[in-house]
Design a protein around this motif. Structure first.
Motif, PDB file in Angstrom:
ATOM      1  N   GLU A  36      47.221  45.385  29.850  1.00 25.67           N
ATOM      2  CA  GLU A  36      47.358  46.570  28.996  1.00 25.67           C
ATOM      3  C   GLU A  36      48.488  46.389  27.987  1.00 25.67           C
ATOM      4  N   GLU A  37      49.629  45.859  28.477  1.00 24.66           N
ATOM      5  CA  GLU A  37      50.792  45.723  27.598  1.00 24.66           C
ATOM      6  C   GLU A  37      50.595  44.633  26.554  1.00 24.66           C
ATOM      7  N   ARG A  38      50.066  43.473  26.981  1.00 27.53           N
ATOM      8  CA  ARG A  38      49.947  42.338  26.055  1.00 27.53           C
ATOM      9  C   ARG A  38      48.726  42.436  25.149  1.00 27.53           C
ATOM     10  N   LEU A  39      47.610  42.950  25.687  1.00 26.69           N
ATOM     11  CA  LEU A  39      46.365  42.932  24.914  1.00 26.69           C
ATOM     12  C   LEU A  39      45.889  44.323  24.505  1.00 26.69           C
ATOM     13  N   GLY A  40      46.593  45.364  24.999  1.00 30.17           N
ATOM     14  CA  GLY A  40      46.199  46.734  24.669  1.00 30.17           C
ATOM     15  C   GLY A  40      44.826  47.091  25.215  1.00 30.17           C
ATOM     16  N   GLN A  41      44.420  46.421  26.282  1.00 28.33           N
ATOM     17  CA  GLN A  41      43.067  46.621  26.817  1.00 28.33           C
ATOM     18  C   GLN A  41      43.165  47.409  28.129  1.00 28.33           C
ATOM     19  N   GLN A  42      42.357  48.478  28.272  1.00 24.83           N
ATOM     20  CA  GLN A  42      42.337  49.255  29.522  1.00 24.83           C
ATOM     21  C   GLN A  42      41.459  48.534  30.544  1.00 24.83           C
ATOM     22  N   VAL A  43      41.993  48.266  31.741  1.00 21.67           N
ATOM     23  CA  VAL A  43      41.199  47.501  32.716  1.00 21.67           C
ATOM     24  C   VAL A  43      41.058  48.229  34.054  1.00 21.67           C
ATOM     25  N   GLU A  44      41.284  49.544  34.036  1.00 16.69           N
ATOM     26  CA  GLU A  44      41.104  50.343  35.263  1.00 16.69           C
ATOM     27  C   GLU A  44      39.705  50.094  35.799  1.00 16.69           C
ATOM     28  N   GLY A  45      39.608  49.855  37.082  1.00 16.26           N
ATOM     29  CA  GLY A  45      38.293  49.692  37.699  1.00 16.26           C
ATOM     30  C   GLY A  45      37.772  48.264  37.689  1.00 16.26           C
ATOM     31  N   LYS A  46      38.427  47.359  36.959  1.00 17.05           N
ATOM     32  CA  LYS A  46      37.966  45.965  36.938  1.00 17.05           C
ATOM     33  C   LYS A  46      38.439  45.235  38.196  1.00 17.05           C
ATOM     34  N   SER A  47      37.661  44.246  38.625  1.00 15.89           N
ATOM     35  CA  SER A  47      38.006  43.508  39.842  1.00 15.89           C
ATOM     36  C   SER A  47      39.085  42.477  39.519  1.00 15.89           C
ATOM     37  N   PRO A  48      39.793  41.961  40.566  1.00 13.07           N
ATOM     38  CA  PRO A  48      40.797  40.917  40.316  1.00 13.07           C
ATOM     39  C   PRO A  48      40.187  39.714  39.595  1.00 13.07           C
ATOM     40  N   ALA A  49      38.955  39.348  39.945  1.00 13.59           N
ATOM     41  CA  ALA A  49      38.327  38.186  39.295  1.00 13.59           C
ATOM     42  C   ALA A  49      38.134  38.454  37.801  1.00 13.59           C
ATOM     43  N   GLU A  50      37.717  39.687  37.466  1.00 16.46           N
ATOM     44  CA  GLU A  50      37.522  40.028  36.045  1.00 16.46           C
ATOM     45  C   GLU A  50      38.868  39.999  35.294  1.00 16.46           C
ATOM     46  N   MET A  51      39.911  40.488  35.967  1.00 16.05           N
ATOM     47  CA  MET A  51      41.234  40.481  35.311  1.00 16.05           C
ATOM     48  C   MET A  51      41.742  39.048  35.145  1.00 16.05           C
ATOM     49  N   SER A  52      41.508  38.219  36.168  1.00 12.68           N
ATOM     50  CA  SER A  52      41.937  36.819  36.061  1.00 12.68           C
ATOM     51  C   SER A  52      41.262  36.155  34.861  1.00 12.68           C
ATOM     52  N   ALA A  53      39.977  36.466  34.678  1.00 10.39           N
ATOM     53  CA  ALA A  53      39.231  35.863  33.564  1.00 10.39           C
ATOM     54  C   ALA A  53      39.846  36.294  32.227  1.00 10.39           C
TER      55      ALA A  53
END
Ligand code: GAP
Length: 469
Positions: A109-126
């Motif tokens: 969120e801080e670096r890319l300004g992207q909301q990732v609530e609800g995403k899995s750890p694998a999706e966030m890692s990607a």
């Protein structure tokens, strides 16, 4: 007030809090312990005022809300039933180089300004890998894959850790209201709709540093579980939305910095069918952040506890002659975030002149008298016995007649004493001068506009009561 002219910054609030005994870093003389804070003499008063006002507003003044004061330690099965063992996780990444640890969602969120609530750890890692995000601490591209980390603190009951039974420190006060719902129903003479309210400590093993008292390991919540008929959730939801807005006005927080944000479907907690966050716009890079929450928890918790405990938790509706599991609407308020918002919202600076006519900045907290630590100060103009006699008599009378904290200060010049009271949010100062000895009156000095007026000493208690209620 626009953002440009709003003088509050988190640094100024933290500095003022330490300088005036509102909030101290926890374990300060040992160099502190990250994300822990202690309330000093004035902070303890503000906190007490907020909790008392909340209890008065939502328990004493509502005939269908009753109180509860439950323990922090609960049976470990409670947290299996509630879903916290399974779901109360934060996604974390570690840096292989410097060993620092971060929340993956916050980093993105801080670096890319992207909301990732609800995403899995694998999706966030990607996402982290694709964007080539580096460690914010050492700058190396050596972040691990994101993995789930349970935020509940654990401890053991019994003398030896290995043989004792493991329990959790509660991460929310809410569960006690579900677990004791049956006892309250049996003893509390309550009928649907009704609420159980509680104020108490909650503990979360938060990893991300916390913007002063915004995010802590140990904090307090004021929560209500409001039990309704299975089809009553949405009406109750709207009623509580209004009640929460009303509360913010009651404590003097300005509407313009508050917004209500609806959670997206994939952002909802595991127990909720609908959640809104009350967000406050903090100054500087913090921006909009969650202050309070309102959730429709449906019958999730009662159903789970019924299944895990084997107890029948249904409600017998006499009018409809049927049994069902009530649904629950939950307004939740963080005590510490209430204090933080009250301070940020009240903080102001004014360009003025000091007692010698030199340019000076007046710092003041425009706190609502309801939550200000001192409701008033009694100040003899000079430290002289004849003035002190009248001032002490007024102070004693106020202490006797008003159930609130009053300050007495006789040292230093009067201008400096006013400034000190401004900084700690005292709404009114009563100054006893030589004229007071003749006319039995005092000067009232108003914090917000420095206006002064004269009133009879005999009228002071009633005058003050009218303004602090
Ligand atoms: N029972 C529902 C519940 O606990 P939550 O949104 O996780 O919901 C409720 O927490 C409130 O508690 C938040 O809106 C916030 O005011 C406060 N809170 C949560 N975590 C906190 C923390 N680490 N430090 C300070 N306050 C916190």
């Amino acid at each position: 007030m626009t953002e440009q002219v709003r003088p509050a910054t988190m640094e100024k609030i933290a500095a003022l809090s330490k300088r005036r005994g509102i909030v101290f870093p926890g374990s300060d003389i040992y160099g502190g312990l990250a994300n822990t804070w202690d309330y000093g003499p004035l902070g303890a008063e503000i906190k007490r005022n907020i909790k008392n006002l909340w209890w008065e507003t939502f328990v004493h003044r509502r005939r269908n809300v009753v109180g509860l004061d439950a323990g922090i330690l609960m049976h470990p099965r409670v947290w299996e039933a509630s879903g916290h063992v399974q779901n109360f996780n934060d996604p974390l990444v570690d840096c292989r180089t410097c060993k620092a640890r971060f929340r993956a969602d916050h980093l993105i969120e801080e670096r890319l300004g992207q909301q990732v609530e609800g995403k899995s750890p694998a999706e966030m890692s990607a996402i982290i890998q694709q964007a080539g995000l580096k460690c914010p601490n050492c700058g190396n591209a050596t972040l691990t894959e994101a993995r789930q980390f349970n935020m509940m603190f654990r401890t053991t009951i019994g003398p030896v850790a290995e043989t004792g039974s493991e329990v959790f420190l509660r991460p929310e006060t809410a569960q006690a209201m579900f677990v004791q719902y049956k006892n309250v129903l049996a003893t509390g003479r309550v009928k649907l709709p009704f609420g159980i309210a509680q104020i108490g400590k909650a503990f979360r093993n938060e990893i991300t540093p916390g913007n002063f008292i915004f995010r802590q390991l140990e904090f307090e919540q004021m929560e209500i579980e409001y039990f309704v008929k299975p089809d009553g959730g949405s009406v109750a939801f709207d009623e509580w939305l209004d009640a929460m807005r009303g509360w913010l006005r009651l404590i003097g927080v300005r509407d313009e910095f508050v917004r209500v944000r609806e959670h997206e479907r994939d952002e909802l907690s595991h127990y909720s069918s609908r959640t809104v966050d009350f967000e406050y716009r903090f100054p500087g890079p913090m921006g909009w952040r969650e202050l309070y929450g309102l959730a429709n928890r449906t019958d999730f918790d009662l159903r789970q506890h019924q299944e895990f405990s084997g107890e029948d938790l249904t409600y017998f509706d006499q009018a409809e002659n049927r049994r069902y599991l009530p649904h629950v609407v939950e307004p939740t308020f963080g005590v510490d975030r209430t204090i933080l918002v009250a301070l940020v919202d009240a903080y102001d600076e004014e360009e003025t002149t000091d007692v010698n006519g030199k340019p000076d900045t007046r710092i003041l907290l425009r706190l609502s008298p309801r939550i200000a630590p001192y409701k008033a100060a009694v100040l003899p103009l000079m430290k002289k016995p004849e003035l002190a006699g009248v001032a002490r008599a007024l102070f004693d009378r106020l202490q006797e007649e008003i159930n609130a904290l009053i300050e007495y200060d006789e040292t230093g010049n009067i201008g400096k004493r006013y400034r000190r009271q401004d900084e700690i949010g005292t709404p009114f100062c009563f100054t006893v001068d030589y004229e007071s000895l003749d006319d039995q009156s005092v000067t009232v000095r108003h914090r917000d506009d420095m206006r002064q007026e004269r009133i009879a000493i005999a009228d002071v208690p009633a005058w003050l009561v009218e303004r602090i209620k």
